[in-house]
Design an enzyme around this catalytic site. Structure first.
Site, short mmCIF file in Angstrom:
data_model
loop_
_atom_site.label_atom_id
_atom_site.label_comp_id
_atom_site.label_asym_id
_atom_site.label_seq_id
_atom_site.Cartn_x
_atom_site.Cartn_y
_atom_site.Cartn_z
N ASN A 74 -1.71 6.91 -9.31
CA ASN A 74 -1.68 8.33 -9.64
C ASN A 74 -0.48 8.60 -10.55
O ASN A 74 0.27 7.69 -10.87
CB ASN A 74 -1.61 9.17 -8.36
CG ASN A 74 -0.41 8.80 -7.52
OD1 ASN A 74 0.74 9.01 -7.92
ND2 ASN A 74 -0.65 8.19 -6.37
N ASP A 126 -4.72 7.55 -1.03
CA ASP A 126 -5.47 7.84 0.19
C ASP A 126 -6.55 6.78 0.43
O ASP A 126 -7.03 6.62 1.54
CB ASP A 126 -6.15 9.21 0.08
CG ASP A 126 -5.12 10.34 0.19
OD1 ASP A 126 -4.10 10.13 0.84
OD2 ASP A 126 -5.36 11.40 -0.41
N LYS A 174 -10.64 -11.59 -12.54
CA LYS A 174 -10.83 -10.37 -13.32
C LYS A 174 -12.31 -9.97 -13.33
O LYS A 174 -13.19 -10.81 -13.57
CB LYS A 174 -10.35 -10.62 -14.75
CG LYS A 174 -10.29 -9.38 -15.58
CD LYS A 174 -9.79 -9.69 -16.98
CE LYS A 174 -10.14 -8.54 -17.90
NZ LYS A 174 -10.24 -8.93 -19.29
N PHE A 182 5.23 16.12 1.84
CA PHE A 182 5.00 16.85 0.60
C PHE A 182 3.51 17.13 0.49
O PHE A 182 2.70 16.40 1.04
CB PHE A 182 5.47 16.01 -0.60
CG PHE A 182 6.96 16.06 -0.80
CD1 PHE A 182 7.82 15.51 0.15
CD2 PHE A 182 7.51 16.66 -1.92
CE1 PHE A 182 9.20 15.56 -0.01
CE2 PHE A 182 8.88 16.70 -2.10
CZ PHE A 182 9.73 16.15 -1.16
N LYS A 194 -1.51 21.19 6.58
CA LYS A 194 -0.88 19.87 6.64
C LYS A 194 0.31 19.86 7.60
O LYS A 194 0.55 18.87 8.28
CB LYS A 194 -0.42 19.42 5.24
CG LYS A 194 -1.54 18.81 4.45
CD LYS A 194 -1.15 18.36 3.06
CE LYS A 194 -2.43 18.09 2.27
NZ LYS A 194 -2.23 17.92 0.86
N LYS A 239 -0.34 17.12 10.35
CA LYS A 239 0.53 15.94 10.25
C LYS A 239 1.76 16.04 11.16
O LYS A 239 2.61 15.16 11.14
CB LYS A 239 0.97 15.74 8.80
CG LYS A 239 -0.21 15.60 7.85
CD LYS A 239 0.09 14.73 6.68
CE LYS A 239 -1.15 14.61 5.81
NZ LYS A 239 -1.04 13.52 4.85
N1 CTP Z 1 0.85 10.64 2.87
C1 CTP Z 1 1.08 9.53 3.63
N2 CTP Z 1 0.15 8.53 3.69
C2 CTP Z 1 -1.01 8.62 3.03
C3 CTP Z 1 -1.26 9.76 2.24
C4 CTP Z 1 -0.31 10.75 2.19
O1 CTP Z 1 2.13 9.43 4.25
N3 CTP Z 1 -1.88 7.62 3.11
C5 CTP Z 1 1.87 11.67 2.84
C6 CTP Z 1 2.55 11.90 1.50
O2 CTP Z 1 3.69 11.08 1.34
C7 CTP Z 1 2.91 13.37 1.57
C8 CTP Z 1 1.85 13.96 2.48
O3 CTP Z 1 1.27 12.88 3.16
O4 CTP Z 1 4.17 13.56 2.18
C9 CTP Z 1 0.81 14.75 1.85
O5 CTP Z 1 0.19 14.06 0.85
P1 CTP Z 1 -1.09 14.65 0.11
O6 CTP Z 1 -1.67 13.60 -0.78
O7 CTP Z 1 -0.77 15.99 -0.49
O8 CTP Z 1 -2.02 14.95 1.34
P2 CTP Z 1 -3.20 14.20 1.96
O9 CTP Z 1 -2.97 14.06 3.41
O10 CTP Z 1 -3.50 12.95 1.22
O11 CTP Z 1 -4.33 15.27 1.80
P3 CTP Z 1 -5.27 15.61 0.55
O12 CTP Z 1 -5.15 14.45 -0.41
O13 CTP Z 1 -6.62 15.74 1.15
O14 CTP Z 1 -4.75 16.89 0.00
#
Ligand code: CTP
Length: 411
Positions: free
Chosen positions: A211, A280, A290, A324, A338, A342
Site C-alpha cells: 500500500n 489485511d 516468477k 490508526f 474500530k 479492536k
Molecule cells: N492493523 C493491524 N493488523 C492488521 C490490519 C490492521 O494491526 N492485519 C491495525 C493498523 O496498524 C491500524 C489499525 O489496525 O492501527 C486499523 O487499520 P485499518 O487498515 O484502518 O483497519 P482495518 O481493521 O484493516 O479495517 P478496514 O481495512 O476494514 O477499514
C-alpha cells in the site's frame, strides 16, 4: 540537551556569559544567538570562546558581515531543528514585543518562529518599561502560548531607578530551564512499541502487493516519544526513512513478520502505538518461480492476515494501546467502531482523501477518538506535531488506566 541561548541587547547581556558556563556544567550543549543590539554590549567572541561554538548573529549574512549566502539563509531552520530548548536571557522589551507579534526581522526572532522547542524568557529592562501595559500585555501573550517567563528581580537598575526589571538570578533561570526540561521528558520510564510503514506480501519472487504508506507518521511518533524520554522499539515495514536518534529499530517485511516481532517485544512494553498500514490479506500461495504471462485472466486468492492490533489488545492489561484508522469515507463512524471492535484506548483517524492528509505527506489532518469519549479534531499540522498531540493524549489515558492501581496500593 541542546539549548539555544538568545542574547538580546541590554546591560545584562554580560550576565549571559555566566549562564553559558553554568548550562555547560550541567551537561547541556549551548549555541549562542545574539541580536544586533546585543553586540553593542558584548562581543560575539566572548560567547564563542565560552561555548566553543560559532555565535550566530545576522540572518542573511555570514558572521563576518559578508555577502548573503544560501547556507546562512536557511541556517535558522537547521538551528531550529537542533534546538531542544530556546532560552532568551536577557530579553529586552523590544524582543518580547517582537516574539509576541511574530516579527521575524533577525536571526533570533526568526528562530523563535521556526522552532517548536519549549521557550524560556528571562526579561531585563528599566522598571517603567517592564511595568508598561504594552510590555505586560506582550508577556501575557507569551505566557498564554506556554512560554515560561522568569520574573525579573527587584533592585537597583543600571538606569539609576529601583524596582522590578533586573535580570533574575542565574540559579532561578537554571531552575526554570530544569523545570521545562523535565516536563519535556514526560515519557521517561515508559517502553513504547511503535509500528510503522507498509507490509509487503509476496506473490512470487519478484512481485508483491502493498500500500502507499511511507512510514512518516509512525517514525514521527517514534522520534517524538524518544525525545520525551521513552525507550522506543520501532517495528518497521519497508520504508525509505532514517532511524530516529535513540530508537531501536527492527525491520520486517510481511504482516506475519510484523505480527511475530510485535508479539515478541510486547511483554516488555508499557504502551503500543500501531501506526503501520498492515496488509489485511496476503496471497494464499507464494509462487516459488516468477508467474509467467499468459493470455488468460489471472486469479489470485487471498487469505486474511492476523489483526495485530486486536491481538495486542487481547491481553492489554494496563498498557495504553493506540490504533490508526485510514479511511476514505464515514471517518468518525468507522473510527468509533474500530475503537470498540479492536479494544483500543485511542484511534487516530484520518480521511486519507482530505487535502493535506494521508500517505507520503509531511502534514496530516486527524481526529483522536479516545476510549473515554473524548474526540479531538486537530487542524492540519506537521506529522511531528500530530505525534506530539497523540503522545499528550496517551499520557492523559495512562493516568486514567493507572489510577485504579494507585488507589488499590493505597489501601
Ligand atoms: N492493523 C493491524 N493488523 C492488521 C490490519 C490492521 O494491526 N492485519 C491495525 C493498523 O496498524 C491500524 C489499525 O489496525 O492501527 C486499523 O487499520 P485499518 O487498515 O484502518 O483497519 P482495518 O481493521 O484493516 O479495517 P478496514 O481495512 O476494514 O477499514
Amino acid at each position: 540537551m541542546r539549548i539555544t541561548l538568545g542574547v538580546s541587547g541590554g546591560v545584562a547581556a554580560y550576565k549571559a556569559a555566566e549562564l553559558v558556563r553554568r548550562l555547560q556544567q550541567e551537561g547541556h550543549t549551548v549555541q549562542v544567538v545574539m541580536t544586533r543590539a546585543a553586540r553593542e554590549f558584548v562581543t560575539p567572541l566572548t560567547f564563542a570562546a565560552l561555548s566553543g561554538q560559532k555565535v550566530i548573529t545576522d540572518l542573511f549574512s555570514d558572521s563576518s558581515g559578508g555577502e548573503a549566502n544560501l547556507e546562512s539563509a536557511i541556517e535558522h531552520i537547521a538551528v531550529a531543528q537542533r534546538t531542544d530548548l530556546l532560552l532568551i536571557a536577557p530579553a529586552t522589551a523590544d524582543i518580547i514585543a517582537k516574539l509576541a507579534r511574530g516579527v521575524a526581522d533577525e536571526f533570533l526572532t526568526t528562530l523563535y518562529l521556526a522552532s517548536t522547542a519549549p521557550v524560556v524568557v528571562a526579561p531585563a529592562m528599566n522598571v517603567n518599561m517592564w511595568n508598561h501595559a504594552a510590555t505586560q500585555e506582550n508577556v501575557e501573550t507569551l505566557r498564554r502560548r506556554g512560554v515560561k517567563i522568569v520574573q525579573p528581580d527587584e533592585g537597583y537598575l543600571a538606569c539609576g531607578m529601583t524596582g522590578p526589571g533586573r535580570l533574575a538570578g542565574i540559579e532561578e533561570i537554571l531552575a526554570a530551564v530544569g523545570d521545562v526540561a523535565k516536563a519535556q521528558r514526560d515519557l521517561e520510564g515508559e517502553t513504547i512499541l511503535v509500528s510503522a510503514g507498509p507490509t509487503w506480501e509476496d506473490l512470487d519472487p519478484v512481485r508483491f502487493i502493498s500500500n502507499r504508506s511511507s512510514g512518516k507518521m509512525g517514525y514521527a511518533v517514534a522520534e517524538a516519544a524518544a525525545k520525551r524520554g521513552a525507550k522506543v522499539i520501532l517495528i518497521s515495514g519497508p520504508v525509505n526513512l532514517e532511524t530516529p536518534a535513540g530508537v531501536e529499530r527492527m525491520d520486517v517485511r510481511t504482516a506475519q513478520e510484523m505480527h511475530r516481532a510485535i508479539m515478541e517485544r510486547l511483554p516488555g512494553a508499557s504502551m503500543a502505538i500501531l501506526a503501520a498500514a498492515v496488509a489485511d490479506y496476503r496471497p494464499v500461495e507464494r509462487a516459488t518461480e516468477k508467474i509467467k504471462k499468459s493470455a488468460r485472466p489471472l486469479t489470485i486468492s487471498f487469505e486474511p492476515t492476523t489483526d495485530i492490533l486486536a491481538d495486542v489488545t487481547m491481553n492489554k492489561g494496563r498498557k495504553v494501546v493506540v490504533g490508526f484508522a485510514a479511511e476514505t469515507d464515514h471517518v468518525a463512524e468507522n473510527a468509533r467502531k474500530k475503537l470498540v471492535s479492536k479494544n483500543a484506548d485511542l484511534i487516530v483517524a484520518n480521511d486519507v482523501t482530505a487535502e493535506g492528509a494521508g500517505f507520503d505527506r509531511d502534514t496530516n489532518v486527524v481526529t483522536l477518538f479516545s476510549r473515554d469519549g473524548r474526540d479531538l479534531a486537530l487542524p492540519k499540522m506537521s506529522k511531528g506535531e500530530v505525534a506530539q498531540r497523540i503522545l499528550d493524549e496517551v499520557i492523559r489515558l495512562r493516568v486514567a488506566l493507572q489510577a485504579p492501581a494507585a488507589r488499590r496500593s493505597n489501601v
